[in-house]
Scaffold this active site. Structure first.
Site, PDB file in Angstrom:
ATOM      1  N   TYR A  54       0.827  -1.218   0.000  1.00  0.00           N
ATOM      2  CA  TYR A  54       0.000   0.000   0.000  1.00  0.00           C
ATOM      3  C   TYR A  54       0.861   1.268   0.000  1.00  0.00           C
ATOM      4  O   TYR A  54       0.426   2.295  -0.530  1.00  0.00           O
ATOM      5  CB  TYR A  54      -1.006  -0.024   1.161  1.00  0.00           C
ATOM      6  CG  TYR A  54      -2.095  -1.038   0.884  1.00  0.00           C
ATOM      7  CD1 TYR A  54      -3.121  -0.742  -0.015  1.00  0.00           C
ATOM      8  CD2 TYR A  54      -2.055  -2.309   1.448  1.00  0.00           C
ATOM      9  CE1 TYR A  54      -4.088  -1.683  -0.325  1.00  0.00           C
ATOM     10  CE2 TYR A  54      -3.026  -3.254   1.151  1.00  0.00           C
ATOM     11  CZ  TYR A  54      -4.037  -2.940   0.265  1.00  0.00           C
ATOM     12  OH  TYR A  54      -4.996  -3.868  -0.058  1.00  0.00           O
ATOM     13  N   VAL A  91      -9.178   3.397  -4.276  1.00  0.00           N
ATOM     14  CA  VAL A  91      -8.588   3.956  -3.062  1.00  0.00           C
ATOM     15  C   VAL A  91      -7.728   5.187  -3.367  1.00  0.00           C
ATOM     16  O   VAL A  91      -7.183   5.804  -2.461  1.00  0.00           O
ATOM     17  CB  VAL A  91      -7.782   2.875  -2.284  1.00  0.00           C
ATOM     18  CG1 VAL A  91      -8.721   1.858  -1.670  1.00  0.00           C
ATOM     19  CG2 VAL A  91      -6.752   2.175  -3.175  1.00  0.00           C
ATOM     20  N   HIS A 107     -14.350   1.173  -0.609  1.00  0.00           N
ATOM     21  CA  HIS A 107     -13.227   0.284  -0.283  1.00  0.00           C
ATOM     22  C   HIS A 107     -12.110   1.022   0.459  1.00  0.00           C
ATOM     23  O   HIS A 107     -10.978   0.552   0.498  1.00  0.00           O
ATOM     24  CB  HIS A 107     -12.670  -0.379  -1.550  1.00  0.00           C
ATOM     25  CG  HIS A 107     -13.578  -1.430  -2.116  1.00  0.00           C
ATOM     26  ND1 HIS A 107     -13.380  -2.021  -3.346  1.00  0.00           N
ATOM     27  CD2 HIS A 107     -14.697  -2.007  -1.613  1.00  0.00           C
ATOM     28  CE1 HIS A 107     -14.340  -2.913  -3.572  1.00  0.00           C
ATOM     29  NE2 HIS A 107     -15.161  -2.909  -2.550  1.00  0.00           N
ATOM     30  N   CYS A 115      -6.588   2.672  13.062  1.00  0.00           N
ATOM     31  CA  CYS A 115      -6.052   1.909  14.187  1.00  0.00           C
ATOM     32  C   CYS A 115      -6.868   0.639  14.368  1.00  0.00           C
ATOM     33  O   CYS A 115      -8.085   0.710  14.580  1.00  0.00           O
ATOM     34  CB  CYS A 115      -6.084   2.753  15.461  1.00  0.00           C
ATOM     35  SG  CYS A 115      -5.538   1.795  16.898  1.00  0.00           S
TER      36      CYS A 115
END
Ligand code: OAD
Length: 234
Positions: A54, A91, A107, A115
């Site tokens: 990512y 994203v 998404h 967290c």
């Protein structure tokens, strides 16, 4: 008439901005096993690998610019005497960069951190690490704020409500392989919306659309937006 338009977008709308799709030849899922990088189990097994994946996608997205398809949808939101909701599976932040305000990231989004311990969200750093502490609870439980396979997409109540009210539902640049998004066309159709697919190739659910236009997003999306604006002004 003030039409309500719901637009579902997928990786295909960002392809001409240089961001890879998932299932096309050379797509991300031909290079990575989605079980390794897009599931909670994969993250538990190897969080560093998932963070790297990512982090790389965040860097690519940050370097990308909206293309003519994103720009056309921004124009639609401004110029249409009606309501436009973009529901994106992407994203990246290219819809917002183009100027759209009403965008739901079902998404998740690369520019957000989550967290795993207390569900606090904060702006993602360019490079996220498993040792980053949560700014609120201080635990080292940071993860990308993206929805993985086996998790529930964001905003489903809002999306269902919007689909039930929609006059037009448009699906752009998505393969129709991933649920629940793949079912939105059936939901919108059930409630009486006109359904349109704009895609490079026919999706898995192509037969469920009333209207289809095939070609690169930078061509078919601006054409469709021009037609829609002309129709709304009649
Ligand atoms: P896919 O990679 O499954 O499909 C991309 C679609 O874009 C295909 O239908 C292509 O034909 C089309 N396409 C490619 N280039 C295009 C172009 N220039 N113009 C228009 N269309 C083009 O991507 P998605 O459908 O977005 O989820 O994938 C859905 C979800 O699966 C993603 O959100 C992601 C992935 O696994 C998660 O990671 C949870």
């Amino acid at each position: 008439m003030t039409p309500k338009i719901v637009i579902l977008t997928g990786a295909g709308i960002s392809a001409e901005s240089g961001l890879g799709t998932f299932r096309d030849v050379d797509g991300l899922w031909t290079k990575y096993d989605l079980n390794d990088v897009a599931t909670p189990e994969g993250f538990a097994r190897n969080p560093e690998l998932v963070m790297d994946f990512y982090n790389a996608r965040r860097a690519n997205a940050a370097a990308a610019s909206p293309n003519a398809a994103h720009a056309a949808l921004a124009r639609l939101e401004v110029d249409l005497q009606g309501e436009v909701l973009i529901v994106t599976q992407n994203v990246d932040g290219l819809h917002e960069a183009a100027g759209n305000r009403n965008v739901l990231h079902m998404h998740g989004a690369l520019d957000s951190a989550l967290c795993n311990a207390c569900e606090h969200r904060w702006p993602a750093p360019a490079v996220m690490s498993v040792t980053d502490p949560c700014p609120r609870c201080k635990q080292q439980a940071t993860r990308p704020d993206v929805v993985w396979f086996g998790e529930i997409p964001y905003g489903m109540d809002v999306i269902s409500e919007a689909l039930s009210q929609a006059d037009v539902f448009v699906s752009i640049g998505t393969s129709g392989e991933v649920y629940p998004a793949a079912n939105f066309v059936a939901e919108a159709d059930h409630f009486g919306a006109h359904t349109v697919e704009l895609n490079l190739d026919p999706s898995a659910g192509v037969s469920r659309f009333a209207e289809t236009r095939f070609g690169p997003a930078t061509e078919v999306v601006p054409q469709w937006v021009a037609d829609e604006l002309a129709r709304a002004q009649k």
